[in-house]
Motif scaffolding. Structure first.
Motif, PDB file in Angstrom:
ATOM      1  N   GLU A 142     -38.379  -4.990 -14.474  1.00  0.00           N
ATOM      2  CA  GLU A 142     -37.206  -5.761 -14.875  1.00  0.00           C
ATOM      3  C   GLU A 142     -36.984  -5.665 -16.380  1.00  0.00           C
ATOM      4  OE1 GLU A 142     -33.798  -7.726 -14.495  1.00  0.00           O
ATOM      5  OE2 GLU A 142     -35.070  -7.066 -12.828  1.00  0.00           O
ATOM      6  N   MET A 143     -38.072  -5.626 -17.142  1.00  0.00           N
ATOM      7  CA  MET A 143     -37.941  -5.535 -18.597  1.00  0.00           C
ATOM      8  C   MET A 143     -37.359  -4.193 -19.029  1.00  0.00           C
ATOM      9  SD  MET A 143     -38.699  -8.336 -20.179  1.00  0.00           S
ATOM     10  CE  MET A 143     -37.700  -9.048 -18.855  1.00  0.00           C
ATOM     11  N   HIS A 157     -38.368 -10.642 -26.560  1.00  0.00           N
ATOM     12  CA  HIS A 157     -38.760 -10.922 -25.184  1.00  0.00           C
ATOM     13  C   HIS A 157     -40.275 -10.799 -25.026  1.00  0.00           C
ATOM     14  CE1 HIS A 157     -34.494 -10.391 -24.546  1.00  0.00           C
ATOM     15  NE2 HIS A 157     -34.606 -10.668 -23.263  1.00  0.00           N
ATOM     16  N   LYS A 177     -35.161  -2.489 -17.327  1.00  0.00           N
ATOM     17  CA  LYS A 177     -33.724  -2.638 -17.070  1.00  0.00           C
ATOM     18  C   LYS A 177     -33.052  -3.476 -18.155  1.00  0.00           C
ATOM     19  CE  LYS A 177     -34.132  -2.462 -12.004  1.00  0.00           C
ATOM     20  NZ  LYS A 177     -33.982  -3.251 -10.749  1.00  0.00           N
ATOM     21  N   THR A 178     -33.709  -4.567 -18.512  1.00  0.00           N
ATOM     22  CA  THR A 178     -33.146  -5.457 -19.525  1.00  0.00           C
ATOM     23  C   THR A 178     -33.028  -4.754 -20.875  1.00  0.00           C
ATOM     24  OG1 THR A 178     -34.066  -7.392 -18.403  1.00  0.00           O
ATOM     25  CG2 THR A 178     -33.473  -7.656 -20.729  1.00  0.00           C
ATOM     26  N   GLU A 180     -29.027  -8.436 -26.618  1.00  0.00           N
ATOM     27  CA  GLU A 180     -29.917  -9.579 -26.440  1.00  0.00           C
ATOM     28  C   GLU A 180     -31.388  -9.175 -26.505  1.00  0.00           C
ATOM     29  OE1 GLU A 180     -27.477  -8.773 -24.276  1.00  0.00           O
ATOM     30  OE2 GLU A 180     -25.987 -10.277 -24.868  1.00  0.00           O
ATOM     31  N   CYS A 181     -31.680  -7.941 -26.116  1.00  0.00           N
ATOM     32  CA  CYS A 181     -33.071  -7.499 -26.008  1.00  0.00           C
ATOM     33  C   CYS A 181     -33.336  -6.417 -27.043  1.00  0.00           C
ATOM     34  CB  CYS A 181     -33.348  -6.972 -24.595  1.00  0.00           C
ATOM     35  SG  CYS A 181     -35.057  -6.496 -24.325  1.00  0.00           S
ATOM     36  N   GLU A 230     -43.939  -7.721 -14.873  1.00  0.00           N
ATOM     37  CA  GLU A 230     -42.488  -7.837 -15.024  1.00  0.00           C
ATOM     38  C   GLU A 230     -41.868  -6.591 -15.662  1.00  0.00           C
ATOM     39  OE1 GLU A 230     -41.370 -12.343 -15.917  1.00  0.00           O
ATOM     40  OE2 GLU A 230     -43.001 -11.663 -17.231  1.00  0.00           O
ATOM     41  N   ASN A 252     -30.184  -2.132 -20.667  1.00  0.00           N
ATOM     42  CA  ASN A 252     -28.812  -2.557 -20.362  1.00  0.00           C
ATOM     43  C   ASN A 252     -28.324  -3.752 -21.168  1.00  0.00           C
ATOM     44  OD1 ASN A 252     -28.669  -0.535 -18.359  1.00  0.00           O
ATOM     45  ND2 ASN A 252     -29.648  -1.890 -16.867  1.00  0.00           N
ATOM     46  N   GLN A 253     -29.228  -4.450 -21.862  1.00  0.00           N
ATOM     47  CA  GLN A 253     -28.829  -5.630 -22.624  1.00  0.00           C
ATOM     48  C   GLN A 253     -29.303  -5.491 -24.075  1.00  0.00           C
ATOM     49  OE1 GLN A 253     -29.802  -9.355 -20.623  1.00  0.00           O
ATOM     50  NE2 GLN A 253     -29.690  -8.352 -18.634  1.00  0.00           N
TER      51      GLN A 253
END
Length: 391
Positions: free
Chosen positions: A371-372, A362, A374-375, A382-383, A368, A378-379
């Motif tokens: 949000e990053m 990413h 959180k990503t 993918e991240c 940002e 929680n992901q």
């Protein structure tokens, strides 16, 4: 300037804060060109690490351009591109002279606070609680770098930020973890955690002569990234297979020669022990969840080595230390002595042995960051790694 500030559990904001200034003649001011979110930052985001205060600037993986230096900094000049080790070291104390830079005696102004918890203090760290010095971090447009005559490494022109920014932490951390594992040619190494540090530990273990690496995680994309490192990497998804049994089966019952715990304080797992760890941590009855550490102690062969780059914050229990004693295990752990590895690993990058940018999934702007976070938390499939650009 804009900076990413901690304001409580799960509360990260981009705020306008005062620009940093030179305080000591050995300081430098760096204009940040690339910064990253580290897995260790998630321990702050989750509220696991104590002595954080609202408004603290986060981030310990960053690089950029020198814009100002103190009178005592003779090795840098305005315009130099540099990467900065996450641990702050004076270069002169007993430990720095022995190249144990993350144990520096002089860089943590709050060492008395840390000593109350740990009995002694490591070095100061960028953006990682007041217990570790209270230094502003590098998820910002500018940052003050203390002891700039010791830490930063100048980067040659033409080498992109993405290839070298991880020299600040995760590449040396993965490499030192493999080095601490005492790998010999032909060894089997088991590595728990295929996040960013785990990915570099996998590749470093192979560089140091491991014949087989068994990588353990539950996130498909992380396991796939591990497998891409080499045909000599095998993976275990701990959601469907018990890691210890798999390692014993794949080593003829003897166990791995070395085990590396790249997870640390917030380990997941199954079974009564893992559930009890989780409950105890929520209730503040223990600070860490040592599920991976228990597994590593069981899966490591007699006379083997356990390397721990994963961050642990305090007290753990339910550890069968008698088993480790009777198996004759060696333990090596601690914050990374990044300064020691900067030039050798830079040479490996320039020689084409590794391109550390493989781990980036990413790209984002600094604004940002909330949000990053959180990503990234929680992901996880993918991240795997976030890099951010100010401005």
């Amino acid at each position: 300037m804009k900076a990413v500030c901690w304001n409580g559990k799960y509360d990260v904001r981009v705020e306008t804060v005062p620009d940093p200034r030179l305080i000591n003649p050995r300081d430098a001011i760096i204009k940040v060109t690339t910064t990253a979110i580290c897995g260790s930052d998630l321990h702050l985001y989750d509220g696991i690490i104590p002595t954080m205060m609202p408004g603290d600037i986060l981030g310990h993986e960053f690089m950029g351009e020198v814009v100002e230096v103190g009178a005592g900094v003779k090795n840098l000049q305005k315009g130099d591109r540099v990467v900065v080790p996450f641990a702050i070291a004076c270069g002169n104390c007993f430990f720095c002279q022995r190249k144990q830079f993350s144990l520096c005696d002089n860089s943590n102004p709050n060492s008395a606070m840390t000593a109350k918890v740990y009995g002694d203090s490591p070095s100061g760290l960028f953006g990682y609680s007041h217990m570790m010095g209270g230094y502003d971090g590098g998820q910002a447009e500018y940052v003050r770098v203390p002891y700039a005559d010791v830490g930063p490494l100048k980067i040659p022109d033409g080498v992109p930020d993405e290839k070298v920014v991880f020299l600040t932490d995760i590449f040396p951390t993965g490499y030192m973890a493999a080095e601490n594992a005492a790998i010999e040619e032909g060894d089997t190494v088991a590595i728990w955690g295929c996040g960013p540090v785990g990915q570099f530990a996998i590749r470093s273990a192979l560089m140091l002569g491991a014949a087989k690496v068994i990588a353990i995680d539950r996130e498909p994309a992380r396991l796939q990234m591990a497998e891409r490192a080499s045909p000599n990497v095998e993976t275990v998804n701990f959601e469907s297979h018990y890691s210890v049994e798999e390692i014993l089966d794949r080593t003829g019952g003897r166990g791995a020669d070395s085990c590396i715990d790249c997870v640390g304080t917030e380990a997941f797992g199954h079974g009564p022990g893992a559930i009890l760890d989780y409950v105890k941590q929520l209730a503040r009855l223990q600070s860490d969840r040592p599920n991976v550490l228990r597994q590593a102690m069981t899966a490591c062969r007699k006379g083997g080595t356990i390397s721990i780059p994963g961050v642990y914050g305090g007290i753990i229990d339910s550890i069968n230390f008698g088993a480790a004693f009777n198996k004759g295990l060696t333990f090596k752990m601690g914050q990374t002595h990044v300064h020691r590895y900067l030039e050798p690993l830079m040479q490996r990058i320039q020689n084409g042995e590794i391109d550390p940018s493989f781990v980036i999934t990413h790209h984002a702007r600094l604004d940002e960051a909330p949000e990053m976070y959180k990503t990234f938390r929680n992901q996880k499939s993918e991240c795997i790694k976030v890099v951010m650009k100010p401005g």
